[in-house]
Design an enzyme around this catalytic site. Structure first.
Site, PDB file in Angstrom:
ATOM      1  N   ILE A 369       0.825  -1.216   0.000  1.00  0.00           N
ATOM      2  CA  ILE A 369       0.000   0.000   0.000  1.00  0.00           C
ATOM      3  C   ILE A 369       0.855   1.261   0.000  1.00  0.00           C
ATOM      4  O   ILE A 369       0.439   2.290  -0.548  1.00  0.00           O
ATOM      5  CB  ILE A 369      -0.958   0.003   1.213  1.00  0.00           C
ATOM      6  CG1 ILE A 369      -0.167  -0.051   2.520  1.00  0.00           C
ATOM      7  CG2 ILE A 369      -1.933  -1.159   1.127  1.00  0.00           C
ATOM      8  CD1 ILE A 369      -1.036   0.113   3.765  1.00  0.00           C
ATOM      9  N   CYS A 428      -2.150 -12.210   0.309  1.00  0.00           N
ATOM     10  CA  CYS A 428      -0.979 -11.339   0.402  1.00  0.00           C
ATOM     11  C   CYS A 428      -0.485 -11.403   1.836  1.00  0.00           C
ATOM     12  O   CYS A 428      -0.232 -12.493   2.346  1.00  0.00           O
ATOM     13  CB  CYS A 428      -1.308  -9.923  -0.050  1.00  0.00           C
ATOM     14  SG  CYS A 428      -2.770  -9.201   0.715  1.00  0.00           S
ATOM     15  N   ASP A 433      -6.184  -6.098   1.046  1.00  0.00           N
ATOM     16  CA  ASP A 433      -5.887  -5.053   0.068  1.00  0.00           C
ATOM     17  C   ASP A 433      -5.667  -5.658  -1.320  1.00  0.00           C
ATOM     18  O   ASP A 433      -6.561  -5.646  -2.166  1.00  0.00           O
ATOM     19  CB  ASP A 433      -4.663  -4.251   0.505  1.00  0.00           C
ATOM     20  CG  ASP A 433      -4.943  -3.414   1.749  1.00  0.00           C
ATOM     21  OD1 ASP A 433      -5.988  -2.753   1.785  1.00  0.00           O
ATOM     22  OD2 ASP A 433      -4.111  -3.432   2.672  1.00  0.00           O
TER      23      ASP A 433
END
Length: 844
Positions: A369, A428, A433
């Protein structure tokens, strides 16, 4: 003594309950009700929220817009701009930022503000999360710093229970306005899980089950209440798995392919430096593979499909136990190998292939991110400030399109693996996300049911909201973990819309609307990080739902080019960077709403909204809102956005208003601006392509003439285009054509025919036996065999044409007439040849 109680009127929504405070008097140990009417107090929902007085720098300045229910203005002032010699009105409320110039205005949710920068000498640069940038010039540095501090006060995060969506809903309920709600969102989500379970045929063979082990969020705080898992797994084993997976996010099934293989999502396993293993987690993945293998065989038997390449015996297999073969599961670790290895220092890591013998592990290298946010800031800066010949090279340097391409490529690879009859696990680090991006995009590519408007909304509910994407942390101003993850996914969906414009039931306006309101905090839908937090903050019962707002204005978000596919079709997505395009409507818009005033200082005439000119406004607002020149908003069948049932024709509204009374300048300005604002207080976003299609369909329904059928003894079915009243005469020639009417007639070439195709009379060059084509069948006939005329439907002509005798008999009831010399009594070929020979002699 004050006693408080709650009552609900029969048949009313429980959310409309009224709280009453009743006063009693106590004397000598006896309590009696005070009968005075003035002693009764009615407590409204809005009383639970603190009223904040607005700070106004100039009492003569009025608010330039009509606030929403519960919206409170925090700061209001008039700012003089030295370089332009003009002033602007700047208003900050707990919902939006509004900048009003004499001829333009800019309105956006306050939650969209991402960063605040002070530029020399005294300008405040406001960068928004949708790449919008506003620059406000102040007369002094002190004034600039003062307004920056005011922005920070409004943007301060005060928790979910003080969000504007709660105050807004309370004000609506207090005013007893009708608010259409579709019901309890939690009950609808549970119903959605069961409906998808049946739709995907996951009950086939009894391989899967829906478990409510997470009903009270004891298994995982960020997961939904209902999960789909293999039937062979017990609740105790699932609890053991949750302790081994990061944040308790166990592998859960989210979609099933028609070949029986499933798509699974989870978080990383906590193997640590010592490569810990968990037998329950290994069993869970093995049971998923077994269920998929069983489901593949049952799917082939159920559908009667026996393609050798997909039969279980012909697939690459992994031997597990005696005489038992299962498909190997492919694990997509969306991180790079180095990132996954680095997470082992924090207790994370990846599946060890030595322990998970039925799995194949691949690292895909998607960035985290923080890298996404860094790329977005460079991308936004380039769009606002970049120009010249180096734009494309600088765009490549931001890596925004490269990251977008990677997400689409991995999603397409997930779909391809599922089509190869192999189960897929995607994760992940924490699985909320990158995992949400890839899984939801893969489902959109593979399943056309998610490409409808309703299916697309259900996809967001399930994969983003219920599986715990952290909207609060990713979209909050003060969060250290903010990142445009959901915006990036919407951009990837936009790329699919551009590649397949007829395969989606929704249009671009819906994506812009979702991006805008995931930051706006008007609806409680995108508040909080998970379902548990939303329940604790009572967002499901004390705030509006964005899904109800979308359903009330479906016409605005419906794709008129959508074609319902036959069966389940996978989209052949192009994922290369060269195939991607910039989302110009969201990123590259530099247009503004123009408002011109007539004699503002003298005659106090009301404002009239005109079309935008080609020149840029002098107001320093970038990426504002714009209504294109000569756009007729009345042409677009938009849903109801204003309180009054009026047309969206701005000029006519203001003209009617001026006939009733002469408004003051401020009233006229507010009314003029209000015509562009929808029910959410923001500028109405209209897709220009859909608007044009809507206009074409509306004109087609209005001007297409009908076909009258008249019958009598000698003629019937004569097509006469009726004349619509007060229409252009050139449109009267239009006829309604069906698909059957569009079939053309294939004419037989003249040089291939030497005799009539009916009577076999030979054709001579200088006799009356000439070649004639039948307009209905295309054959070549002599004059005797084609002397009839009829109205042929395929010709779409208003007068009869020549046809052969056989076609004339088929076209029953059509208008007929003789052509040339009447020769019906010469019915035999010998008689016709006699006349031909005589005619030939005269010619000689």
């Amino acid at each position: 003594i004050a006693a408080s109680y709650e009552t609900c009127l029969p048949g009313k929504d429980p959310r409309a309950n009224r709280h009453f405070c009743v006063c009693f008097s106590v004397k000598d140990g006896e309590m009696s009700l005070i009968s005075e009417e003035s002693s009764f107090g009615n407590i409204h929902r809005g009383d639970a929220y603190e009223d904040i007085l607005a700070t106004c720098d100039d009492t003569s300045v009025q608010l330039p817009f009509e606030p929403l229910a519960g919206e409170q203005t925090r700061f209001l002032g008039c700012v003089y701009q030295p370089s332009l010699g003009t002033s602007l009105v700047l208003a900050l409320s707990d919902y939006r930022m509004f900048i009003a110039y004499p001829t333009t205005f800019h309105c956006c949710p306050i939650g969209l503000v991402d960063t605040l920068e002070i530029a020399m000498p005294s300008s405040l640069v406001i960068n928004c999360s949708d790449t919008t940038q506003c620059t406000i010039e102040f007369p002094t540095q002190v004034e600039c710093q003062k307004w920056r501090d005011r922005f920070l006060v409004v943007l301060a995060n005060r928790g979910l229970k003080s969000a504007f969506s709660l105050r807004h809903f309370a004000a609506i309920m207090d005013s007893r306005q009708e608010l259409k709600q579709s019901g309890s969102e939690l009950e609808l989500s549970s119903q959605l899980v069961r409906e998808e379970f049946d739709k995907l045929q996951m009950n086939l063979g009894s391989c899967w089950k829906i478990t409510d082990i997470n009903q009270h969020f004891e298994l995982c705080e960020t997961y939904p209440k209902l999960l789909v898992v293999p039937k062979a797994m017990t609740d105790e084993e699932l609890k053991v798995v949750s302790k081994f997976r990061s944040k308790g996010r166990i592998p859960a099934i989210v979609w099933r392919h028609e070949n029986g293989c499933v798509l699974v999502r989870s978080s990383q396993p906590e193997v640590g430096w010592f490569s810990w293993r968990n037998e329950a987690d290994e069993k869970l993945l093995l049971e998923i593979s077994k269920a998929c293998s069983n489901g593949l065989e049952l799917a082939n038997q159920h559908s009667g499909f026996h393609e050798p390449s997909l039969l279980l015996s012909n697939l690459s297999e992994s031997s597990i136990g005696d005489d038992q073969y299962v498909r190997k599961m492919k694990i997509f670790d969306l991180r790079s190998y180095m990132a996954a290895f680095g997470n082992r220092t924090k207790g994370g890591g990846s599946e060890n292939p030595e322990y998970y013998k039925n799995c194949i592990l691949e690292y895909k290298g998607l960035v985290n991110i923080h890298d996404i946010y860094k790329s977005f800031k460079g991308f936004r800066s380039l769009l606002r400030n970049g120009s010249g010949q180096s734009f494309l090279s600088n765009l490549e340097g931001t890596k925004w399109l490269q990251y977008l391409s990677q997400i689409m490529e991995v999603s397409a690879e997930v779909v391809s693996t599922l089509e190869e009859a192999r189960p897929v696990l995607v994760h992940c680090s924490d699985g909320w996300d990158r995992t949400a991006q890839v899984v939801s995009l893969a489902k959109l590519i593979a399943d056309p049911s998610y490409r409808t408007l309703e299916g697309f909304l259900d996809l967001i509910k399930r994969e983003w909201l219920e599986f715990g994407h952290k909207f609060e942390d990713r979209c909050s101003f003060q969060s250290e973990e903010k990142s445009p993850i959901f915006l990036q996914w919407c951009d990837s969906v936009y790329q699919l819309l551009q590649q397949f414009p007829c395969d989606f039931g929704f249009n671009e306006s819906l994506l812009v609307y979702l991006v805008q309101h995931c930051y706006a905090r008007l609806f409680g839908t995108f508040l909080g990080n998970c379902v548990k937090e939303r329940i604790a903050a009572e967002l499901y019962t004390k705030s509006r739902s964005i899904w109800d707002s979308i359903h009330q204005q479906e016409e605005l978000y419906t794709n008129l080019l959508y074609t319902v596919p036959e069966g389940r079709t996978t989209l052949p997505v192009k994922t290369a960077v060269r195939d991607l395009i910039l989302w110009k409507r969201l990123y590259c818009s530099t247009q503004q709403v123009q408002i011109s005033a007539q004699d503002w200082d003298t005659s106090h005439e009301h404002f009239s909204l005109l079309g935008c000119s080609q020149q840029q406004s002098s107001a320093p607002v970038e990426n504002g809102h714009h209504i294109p020149k000569k756009m007729d908003m009345s042409r677009m069948e938009l849903p109801h956005h204003s309180k009054k049932e009026e047309s969206l024709d701005i000029n006519s509204k203001l003209e009617n208003l001026s006939l009733r009374r002469k408004p003051s300048p401020n009233e006229s300005y507010i009314q003029a601006i209000g015509q562009f604002l929808g029910a959410e207080g923001l500028v109405i976003e209209v897709d220009p392509i859909q608007q044009r299609l809507c206009k074409i369909l509306k004109d087609d329904q209005r001007f297409t003439p009908k076909v009258h059928i008249e019958k009598n003894s000698r003629q019937s079915k004569v097509l006469k285009p009726c004349t619509p009243p007060d229409e252009e005469p050139e449109l009267n020639s239009w006829l309604k054509v069906t698909s059957d009417d569009a079939v053309g007639v294939r004419w037989v070439p003249d040089h291939q025919v030497s005799a009539c195709m009916k009577c076999q009379t030979s054709f001579t060059g200088w006799s009356i036996t000439r070649k004639h084509h039948c307009r209905n069948c295309g054959g070549v006939f002599c004059g005797w065999c084609s002397n009839k005329s009829a109205l042929v439907k395929n010709e779409l002509l208003s007068s009869p044409v020549r046809v052969c005798d056989g076609c004339f008999d088929k076209l029953d009831g059509h208008l007929q007439r003789e052509n040339g010399v009447k020769l019906q009594n010469l019915s035999t070929p010998s008689e016709r040849n006699t006349i031909c020979n005589a005619t030939q002699g005269i010619v000689n």
